[in-house]
Each structure stands twice: as C-alpha cells, then as structure tokens.
Design a protein around this motif. Structure first.
Motif, PDB file in Angstrom:
ATOM      1  N   GLY A 148       3.387  24.216 -34.614  1.00 60.84           N
ATOM      2  CA  GLY A 148       3.453  22.800 -34.045  1.00 60.84           C
ATOM      3  C   GLY A 148       2.275  22.056 -34.800  1.00 60.84           C
ATOM      4  O   GLY A 148       2.325  20.872 -34.587  1.00 60.84           O
ATOM      5  N   PHE A 149       1.297  22.915 -35.396  1.00 57.87           N
ATOM      6  CA  PHE A 149       0.179  21.995 -35.913  1.00 57.87           C
ATOM      7  C   PHE A 149       0.437  22.080 -37.566  1.00 57.87           C
ATOM      8  O   PHE A 149      -0.037  21.003 -38.234  1.00 57.87           O
ATOM      9  N   LEU A 150       1.040  23.081 -38.107  1.00 57.89           N
ATOM     10  CA  LEU A 150       1.229  23.194 -39.520  1.00 57.89           C
ATOM     11  C   LEU A 150       2.531  22.410 -39.946  1.00 57.89           C
ATOM     12  O   LEU A 150       2.330  21.709 -41.262  1.00 57.89           O
ATOM     13  N   LEU A 151       3.414  22.204 -39.286  1.00 53.70           N
ATOM     14  CA  LEU A 151       4.627  21.548 -39.488  1.00 53.70           C
ATOM     15  C   LEU A 151       4.211  20.041 -40.011  1.00 53.70           C
ATOM     16  O   LEU A 151       4.726  19.429 -40.830  1.00 53.70           O
ATOM     17  N   PRO A 152       3.636  19.321 -39.032  1.00 56.68           N
ATOM     18  CA  PRO A 152       3.206  17.924 -39.454  1.00 56.68           C
ATOM     19  C   PRO A 152       2.300  17.892 -40.473  1.00 56.68           C
ATOM     20  O   PRO A 152       2.759  17.013 -41.548  1.00 56.68           O
ATOM     21  N   LEU A 153       1.757  18.951 -41.018  1.00 55.67           N
ATOM     22  CA  LEU A 153       0.948  18.684 -41.979  1.00 55.67           C
ATOM     23  C   LEU A 153       1.607  18.831 -43.125  1.00 55.67           C
ATOM     24  O   LEU A 153       1.447  18.191 -44.147  1.00 55.67           O
ATOM     25  N   LEU A 154       2.429  19.643 -43.063  1.00 56.94           N
ATOM     26  CA  LEU A 154       3.551  19.850 -44.392  1.00 56.94           C
ATOM     27  C   LEU A 154       4.403  18.632 -44.539  1.00 56.94           C
ATOM     28  O   LEU A 154       4.558  18.272 -45.804  1.00 56.94           O
ATOM     29  N   GLY A 155       4.803  18.172 -43.421  1.00 52.81           N
ATOM     30  CA  GLY A 155       5.662  16.956 -43.513  1.00 52.81           C
ATOM     31  C   GLY A 155       4.922  15.848 -44.255  1.00 52.81           C
ATOM     32  O   GLY A 155       5.331  15.178 -45.046  1.00 52.81           O
ATOM     33  N   ILE A 156       3.488  15.789 -43.839  1.00 53.33           N
ATOM     34  CA  ILE A 156       2.876  14.696 -44.298  1.00 53.33           C
ATOM     35  C   ILE A 156       2.191  14.844 -45.695  1.00 53.33           C
ATOM     36  O   ILE A 156       2.547  13.841 -46.605  1.00 53.33           O
ATOM     37  N   ALA A 157       2.259  16.107 -45.972  1.00 57.53           N
ATOM     38  CA  ALA A 157       1.707  16.447 -47.454  1.00 57.53           C
ATOM     39  C   ALA A 157       3.187  16.315 -48.308  1.00 57.53           C
ATOM     40  O   ALA A 157       2.947  15.879 -49.548  1.00 57.53           O
ATOM     41  N   LEU A 158       4.146  16.445 -47.834  1.00 59.71           N
ATOM     42  CA  LEU A 158       5.484  16.244 -48.812  1.00 59.71           C
ATOM     43  C   LEU A 158       5.749  14.682 -48.892  1.00 59.71           C
ATOM     44  O   LEU A 158       6.513  14.200 -49.784  1.00 59.71           O
ATOM     45  N   GLY A 159       5.202  13.900 -48.223  1.00 59.93           N
ATOM     46  CA  GLY A 159       5.863  12.473 -48.087  1.00 59.93           C
ATOM     47  C   GLY A 159       4.563  11.336 -48.317  1.00 59.93           C
ATOM     48  O   GLY A 159       5.165  10.349 -48.727  1.00 59.93           O
TER      49      GLY A 159
ATOM     50  N   ASN B 258      -2.152   2.562 -51.787  1.00 59.04           N
ATOM     51  CA  ASN B 258      -3.006   3.807 -51.925  1.00 59.04           C
ATOM     52  C   ASN B 258      -2.642   4.875 -51.389  1.00 59.04           C
ATOM     53  O   ASN B 258      -2.708   4.997 -50.127  1.00 59.04           O
ATOM     54  N   PRO B 259      -2.549   5.976 -51.881  1.00 55.43           N
ATOM     55  CA  PRO B 259      -2.315   7.217 -51.414  1.00 55.43           C
ATOM     56  C   PRO B 259      -3.241   7.948 -50.381  1.00 55.43           C
ATOM     57  O   PRO B 259      -2.910   8.438 -49.412  1.00 55.43           O
ATOM     58  N   THR B 260      -4.421   7.384 -50.709  1.00 55.44           N
ATOM     59  CA  THR B 260      -5.419   8.007 -49.941  1.00 55.44           C
ATOM     60  C   THR B 260      -5.455   7.291 -48.493  1.00 55.44           C
ATOM     61  O   THR B 260      -5.375   7.973 -47.392  1.00 55.44           O
ATOM     62  N   THR B 261      -5.000   6.090 -48.486  1.00 55.97           N
ATOM     63  CA  THR B 261      -4.847   5.346 -47.293  1.00 55.97           C
ATOM     64  C   THR B 261      -3.636   5.964 -46.565  1.00 55.97           C
ATOM     65  O   THR B 261      -3.866   5.979 -45.388  1.00 55.97           O
ATOM     66  N   SER B 262      -2.710   6.105 -47.320  1.00 57.43           N
ATOM     67  CA  SER B 262      -1.455   6.438 -46.409  1.00 57.43           C
ATOM     68  C   SER B 262      -1.620   7.745 -45.981  1.00 57.43           C
ATOM     69  O   SER B 262      -1.123   8.152 -44.854  1.00 57.43           O
ATOM     70  N   ALA B 263      -2.306   8.651 -46.702  1.00 56.27           N
ATOM     71  CA  ALA B 263      -2.453  10.095 -46.185  1.00 56.27           C
ATOM     72  C   ALA B 263      -3.456  10.045 -45.080  1.00 56.27           C
ATOM     73  O   ALA B 263      -3.146  10.548 -43.801  1.00 56.27           O
ATOM     74  N   LEU B 264      -4.583   9.391 -44.951  1.00 56.21           N
ATOM     75  CA  LEU B 264      -5.290   8.981 -43.537  1.00 56.21           C
ATOM     76  C   LEU B 264      -4.437   8.339 -42.709  1.00 56.21           C
ATOM     77  O   LEU B 264      -4.520   8.761 -41.399  1.00 56.21           O
TER      78      LEU B 264
ATOM     79  N   VAL C 112       6.125   6.949 -52.476  1.00 59.11           N
ATOM     80  CA  VAL C 112       6.382   5.725 -53.153  1.00 59.11           C
ATOM     81  C   VAL C 112       5.193   5.256 -53.805  1.00 59.11           C
ATOM     82  O   VAL C 112       5.117   4.806 -55.006  1.00 59.11           O
ATOM     83  N   ASN C 113       4.041   5.403 -53.015  1.00 59.02           N
ATOM     84  CA  ASN C 113       2.758   4.513 -53.677  1.00 59.02           C
ATOM     85  C   ASN C 113       2.357   5.597 -54.640  1.00 59.02           C
ATOM     86  O   ASN C 113       1.381   5.077 -55.699  1.00 59.02           O
ATOM     87  N   GLY C 114       2.527   6.741 -54.645  1.00 64.20           N
ATOM     88  CA  GLY C 114       2.116   7.955 -55.925  1.00 64.20           C
ATOM     89  C   GLY C 114       2.855   7.214 -57.347  1.00 64.20           C
ATOM     90  O   GLY C 114       2.201   7.386 -58.281  1.00 64.20           O
ATOM     91  N   GLU C 115       4.223   6.577 -57.076  1.00 65.11           N
ATOM     92  CA  GLU C 115       4.919   6.106 -58.309  1.00 65.11           C
ATOM     93  C   GLU C 115       4.053   4.971 -58.584  1.00 65.11           C
ATOM     94  O   GLU C 115       4.129   4.570 -59.947  1.00 65.11           O
TER      95      GLU C 115
ATOM     96  N   ALA D  52       5.272   9.710 -42.829  1.00 65.14           N
ATOM     97  CA  ALA D  52       4.356   9.662 -44.008  1.00 65.14           C
ATOM     98  C   ALA D  52       5.006   8.746 -45.221  1.00 65.14           C
ATOM     99  O   ALA D  52       4.316   8.135 -45.848  1.00 65.14           O
ATOM    100  N   LEU D  53       6.371   9.052 -45.291  1.00 58.31           N
ATOM    101  CA  LEU D  53       7.109   8.219 -46.209  1.00 58.31           C
ATOM    102  C   LEU D  53       6.890   6.919 -45.901  1.00 58.31           C
ATOM    103  O   LEU D  53       6.727   6.111 -46.893  1.00 58.31           O
ATOM    104  N   PHE D  54       7.038   6.348 -44.733  1.00 52.96           N
ATOM    105  CA  PHE D  54       6.703   4.982 -44.330  1.00 52.96           C
ATOM    106  C   PHE D  54       5.355   4.530 -44.741  1.00 52.96           C
ATOM    107  O   PHE D  54       5.303   3.449 -45.482  1.00 52.96           O
ATOM    108  N   PHE D  55       4.425   5.227 -44.339  1.00 50.96           N
ATOM    109  CA  PHE D  55       2.996   4.855 -44.737  1.00 50.96           C
ATOM    110  C   PHE D  55       2.971   4.968 -46.334  1.00 50.96           C
ATOM    111  O   PHE D  55       2.112   3.866 -46.885  1.00 50.96           O
ATOM    112  N   SER D  56       3.758   5.684 -46.935  1.00 50.22           N
ATOM    113  CA  SER D  56       3.694   5.605 -48.482  1.00 50.22           C
ATOM    114  C   SER D  56       3.946   4.173 -49.026  1.00 50.22           C
ATOM    115  O   SER D  56       3.877   3.747 -50.113  1.00 50.22           O
ATOM    116  N   VAL D  57       4.971   3.603 -48.209  1.00 48.04           N
ATOM    117  CA  VAL D  57       5.574   2.206 -48.701  1.00 48.04           C
ATOM    118  C   VAL D  57       4.648   1.177 -48.327  1.00 48.04           C
ATOM    119  O   VAL D  57       4.339   0.380 -48.884  1.00 48.04           O
TER     120      VAL D  57
END
Ligand SMILES: Nc1ncnc2c1ncn2[C@@H]1O[C@H](COP(=O)(O)OP(=O)(O)OP(=O)(O)O)[C@@H](O)[C@H]1O
Ligand SMILES: [Mg+2]
Lengths: 318, 311
Positions: free
Chosen positions: A81-92, A188-194, A96-99, A179-184
């Motif tokens: 329950g704790f790690l899956l969100p982390l994994l999902g966020i890390a994957l997304g 900045n990827p740092t901002t979207s991760a935060l 978009v902003n990374g590109e 996470a994908l939504f925030f990346s759009v």
C-alpha cells in the motif's frame, strides 16, 4: 515507401515498445524492484514465522502470508500500500516533461502520430511494467509459501490472491496516471515528482483526518441516536473513499480475508442470520469490492482525460 | 502547382503580445526560403504553427496543401522538422534514435535499416552510429538531426537555426548538405539570423520584424528595395570633378566617397560607362570593382531603421 494511413492509434505500438524497454532498462526501475523484492521477501518470511504453528488449522493459510504482520514489520499488503504509489509515481512523473527537458518532444511530435498515442503508449508501458513487477512478486511469495510451509495454495486462494494482484495493479495504475498528469502540468520533472508525492502524502496522512472532520460537519451527532452515529460513520467512509489508499485497503480486506462480510459500519440487525466467522464465497467478496474497483478505474480515466486535454493544447516549443 | 507553404493572415497572440502578425507567406516547391529576423521577431512561432505544434490565433495555413491543425498526420508524414535545440535519447545510439523515428513513420525492418544506413553514411556518422548519443559533439548531433528528419523521405524540411553552435567549418559543411538536398528536389524553409549563410543557400528570404514580414524577395531585390540601388561599384580614381561626372551618368543613383575611392550606387552594371566618364573627365583610373550589396548591409539598413523607430 509504404505508409499506414493514420488512425488515432498510429504509432501507439511503437511508443509502447520503446517506453517499455526504457522502463525495464532504467536504473530507477532496478532500484525500486530491489526495494520491493526485499520488502516482499522480508514481510512474507516474518509472516511465515508467525503462522507456522497454525499450519493445518487455517483453511486460508496461503492468504495469511499476505496479511499477517509481525511486529515491528507491517504486513505484506500494508507495505505494498505504501510502495505501489511510489512505484507508480516513479514510472510516470517525468513521462512528458522529461521529453521536454531532453528536447525530444518537438522531434517526436513532428512525426505522424497523435499526441494521445504518445500519452497512452507511455501509460500502457508503465502499467505493463507494474503488472510485470507484481507478477514477479506473486511468484516469489507463492514460492516462498510453498517452500517454507510445505502447503500448496488451494484454487480459491490462488484466485483470490490473483484478484488482489489486479486490485494492486489498479491502485498502482491510479498513481501512475496521477504522476503522468503532473508530468504534463509541470514543465519540470522535480516539480511534478514533488507534486505527485505531495498528493500521495496528503491522502495517506491527512485525508483521514479531514474526512472525519467533514463528516462531523455534514452529519453531526446531536442526540446520540445510533442512526445518527451510523450516518456519520457512513459519511466519513464515503469521503475516505476518495483516497485511493482507502479503496486499496478495502479491496485487500475483502479479497484476502474471506471472513470479512462487509466493508464499513453495519448495524447489528444487518448481521442477523449470518454465521459470524464463516468465510464468504469468492463471488460475494468480489461483489462487495466491485464499487471500489470501478472507483479506481474511474480515477484513472479522470486523470488521464485531464492530462490528455492539457497535453492536446500545449505548445511544443522545444 | 500548389505551393509548399501558404499562409493567409496567420496570427499568433500571447495575451497582449502579438508574436506573429497577419503573415502572408508563400514558399514554392523546390525552393530554399530563409526566414530572417532578430531575436524574438516570430520566426520560431511561425514554424510551430506550420507544424501544428501550436495553434494559430487567427488565419489560415496550408502546408503541402493540407491544414496542419485539421490534418496533422497528413502534414507530418511529409514534413521534416529540425527544432532549434534538437534533442535525442541520450542513452540510445544514433542508429537506435533513427530507428525509433523510422518506426513512428511506419517504416520498419530491412527497408528501414537500409535507409538509416544510407543516411548515416550521407551525414558522415557511420563511425559514431553505434555509440550512445550522449557521446556526440554538437555538430554530430546536428547532423544526426538532419538524418532524423530525412528518414521519412520528406517533401519539405523546416530547419530552425540549423547552424546554431556549429563552428565555421561545420556550418559550411551543413549548408553544403542543405544545398545538395535542394538539388534532390526538396523544399527547404530555414530560419536563421546568420546572414552570410542564409544568403549563400536561400533562393528567397523574408525579413521579419516584430512579428511582421514586410519584405520578401531575392537578396538583390531586397537590396534594391532597402538600399535603393542593387549595384555598388567601387571606383578607384583620382581627378577633379569626378563625382559630378559620375553622378550625371544615367542610371546612377548615388555617389559617395569612401577612403580614397568612390562608391557608386547604380541600377545596373555601369562599369563601362563609369570608366568612360572618368577618362573623359581627365581622371586617372586605378580600378573598377562591382560588389552586389550583401544581406548584412540590407539587414543593418532595415533593422537600423527599426531601432530609430523605437528610439
Ligand atoms: N509561450 C509564450 N508565451 C508568451 N510569449 C511568447 C511565448 N513564446 C514566445 N513568445 C514571444 O513571442 C515572440 C516571438 O518569439 P519567437 O520564438 O517566435 O522568436 P524568434 O524569431 O524565433 O527568435 P529567436 O531568433 O530568438 O529564436 C517573442 O517576443 C517571445 O517572447
Ligand atoms: Mg527562434
């Protein structure tokens, strides 16, 4: 040169293949998978220590591997329950902003593909990666269970644990889409991760309190009637269900603990005629968590649509 | 035949700022067209609208006869675009990057490999082809960028500041490549502010200023419009009354001293006539040199005026 005529999904497969390969080869992925595998092995091992002595008595021994906690370690499902969100966020979070940052977006979007194909391809690649990780973990847990307890899981246990896996996938998927939504939304990827991690913290830590407070305001207990108390508890639960982690725990509970007969508050009168402690058939458990399941899918659809709308109109100035 | 690019009153507004103002641009097929203008004059914005990478606020665009907003795929299938700062997937090799672009264009398998190999060779990247792009120099990335837009075998290529950050030799080489592409029948739209380069490769140029493109034409045409005369003849001569004598020649627009010589602006190549009047006036003639004014002169004169406007 032969050219395909452009459907809405032109290029989807190509994007998916590339993104999936990227996910699998990234250092980020290796780190997270190591973390998850260690956690899974650790919690399941601890659980086995606890349930060793009930081998042969508990008909759902295999499911206990997932849900048993041994102080000070939380159970496997709690860890997930704790790690899956982390994994999902890390994957997304930088999909978009990374590109954008790497200046590849302009180049990719000047190829004959629609923007949604790019977005959807990235989502599918993330979800497939999640599914793969979950599948591997399931095999690990099952293997450990059989080796260490000597008892193979029953058909129903396999079915229940696989359905739980599906729920976990949806749960990780929700965070992937957020996470994908925030990346759009953020350049900045740092901002979207935060932003994504902040949202997750908000739901995990604060939403419970806020839901309780809101429930008190919406359905106050004035005279102390049981109906009032129940109404407040139900309101609180409805509000709590906005949080994906609530939905995840309910799915976990219903699928992995067959003796659970209802989610949320019930009046004693509703329990009349039930034999307490008897396990619910799988179909009944499934029926019970159906709304939770669709809720998560709806969450994914909503955030994906938001991301799509934002992305569709975005200016791609490399 | 239909023009490669045609815009009608194309406009882009960012809140109060008008980045591109009622642009009417027509680029014919097979032509190399240069978009020229100072920083922030709207070149990149124009290009983004041509590709559907940003939506026009108003006006019409047709690229190869199609509307890039309504039919983006039909346009993107036939147009290659090299952004001003081109980026690649750093961890992939040059070849892998091209393979991805090829696949996105529906080109896979042996045909894709052959095409990629040929392009890498053409761009002089064969040795570096299987190294991660991370290890490429700026010039190599730029050439990979050109290979990348050629993978789809486009009819039109759009290059935004393609020689930015290249050393003179690399820039020269890059322009040679563009020249060769023109000979293969490609239409090229090139945005730049490196005048000497634009002058070298472009058939026609359009001068941008504050989002407007008021001047379009070949360099001599522009020179005539901006500077008044298209021909500048440097006359090295000594003698009395030469200035008046030369100014009296029909077709001479202007005569001014420059050092020990005279610069004559004329409507045509008047060297024989000038030689005759110098000799007739009893002057001693040391040399006659025809110099067509360069784009940088046009540019300075044209944008110099703007600064006066603004001041
Ligand atoms: N997203 C944006 N929001 C607001 N203004 C913008 C935006 N993008 C560009 N502009 C403005 O539009 C104008 C035109 O910019 P553009 O990038 O087209 O210029 P350019 O001719 O390509 O300049 P350069 O030679 O520096 O590349 C500039 O004044 C710029 O500040
Ligand atoms: Mg620019």
């Amino acid at each position: 040169m032969t050219r395909r005529e452009g459907s809405a999904f032109a290029g989807l497969g190509v994007v998916f293949t590339k993104e999936f390969a990227d996910q699998l080869s990234g250092a980020r992925m290796a780190l997270l998978v190591t973390l998850i595998v260690l956690t899974a092995a650790g919690t399941v091992y601890a659980a086995i220590q606890t349930i060793r002595n009930v081998v042969g008595e508990d008909p759902f021994l295999f499911l206990r591997l997932f849900t048993t906690a041994k102080e000070p370690l939380p159970s496997f499902v709690a860890f997930m329950g704790f790690l899956l969100p982390l994994l999902g966020i890390a994957l997304g979070f930088d999909a978009v902003n990374g590109e954008f940052q790497r200046r590849t977006l302009g180049r990719v979007l000047s190829q004959p593909i629609f923007r949604d194909a790019l977005l959807f391809g990235k989502f599918l690649a993330g979800l497939t990666t999640l599914a793969m990780v979950l599948g591997a973990i399931w095999l690990l847990v099952t293997g450990m269970g059989i080796l260490l307890t000597g008892v193979p899981p029953s058909g129903e246990e396999v079915a229940r644990s696989l359905l739980y896996l599906l729920g976990a996938l949806a749960y990780g998927g929700v965070w992937l889409v957020i996470a994908l939504f925030f990346s759009v939304l953020f350049k900045n990827p740092t901002t979207s991760a935060l932003a994504a991690i902040g949202t997750w913290l908000f739901f995990t830590v604060f939403w419970g309190m806020i839901a309780a407070g809101l429930a008190q305001a919406i359905a106050p207990v004035t005279y102390g009637f049981p109906e009032e108390v129940l109404r407040q508890a139900q309101t609180e639960l409805m509000l709590a269900r906005v949080a994906p982690n609530t939905l995840y725990s309910e799915i976990t509970l219903a699928l992995l603990k067959p003796e659970v007969r209802a989610l949320g508050p019930v009046l004693p009168v509703q329990l009349q005629g039930m034999v307490l402690g008897t396990p619910l058939p799988l179909s009944q458990s499934l029926l019970m968590i159906w709304p939770e399941f669709t809720g998560m899918i709806a969450g994914m659809v909503i955030f994906f649509t938001l991301a799509y709308v934002l992305f569709q109109r975005a200016e791609i100035r490399a | 035949m239909m023009a490669a690019i045609e815009t009608q009153d194309l406009t882009k507004r960012y809140r109060s700022l008008v980045a591109v103002d009622r642009l009417n641009l027509r680029v014919e097929r097979g032509e190399v067209f240069g978009l020229l203008g100072p920083n922030g004059s709207g070149k990149t914005t124009t290009i983004l609208m041509l590709l559907g990478l940003t939506e026009p606020t108003a006006g019409q665009v047709r690229v190869l006869g199609r509307d890039p907003v309504r039919e983006p795929l039909a346009v993107k299938r036939r147009v290659g675009y090299l952004p001003d700062t081109v980026g690649f997937y750093d961890e992939l090799t040059g070849r892998e990057n091209l393979r991805y672009t090829a696949a996105l264009n529906g080109l896979t398998g042996r045909r894709a490999e052959e095409r990629i190999q040929a392009l890498l060779e053409q761009m002089g990247l064969l040795e570096a082809a299987d190294r991660p792009v991370r290890t490429y120099s700026r010039g190599m990335k730029q050439r990979l960028g050109l290979a990348d837009i050629l993978v789809k075998d486009p009819e039109l290529i759009i290059l935004d500041e393609p020689t930015l950050g290249l050393d003179p030799a690399a820039a020269h080489e890059f322009l040679e490549l563009i020249g060769r592409l023109k000979n293969q029948g490609l239409t090229v739209l090139l945005a730049s502010h490196l005048l000497e380069q634009v002058q070298r490769v472009c058939d026609r140029v359009g001068l941008f200023r504050k989002g407007r493109m008021d001047l379009v034409g070949t360099v001599p045409e522009l020179a005539r419009r901006v500077l008044g005369g298209a021909y500048r003849i440097r006359v090295e001569a000594e003698g009395e009354g030469l200035r008046e004598a030369m100014a009296a020649v029909p077709g001479v627009l202007h005569v001014r001293p420059e050092g020990s010589a005279w610069v004559v602006e004329a409507e045509s190549d008047l060297r024989p006539a000038l030689a005759r009047v110098v000799v007739q006036a009893g002057g001693r003639l040391f040399g006659l040199e025809l110099g067509t004014p360069g784009l940088d002169e046009v540019y300075r004169a044209y944008y110099g005026e703007v600064q006066h406007d603004a001041a």
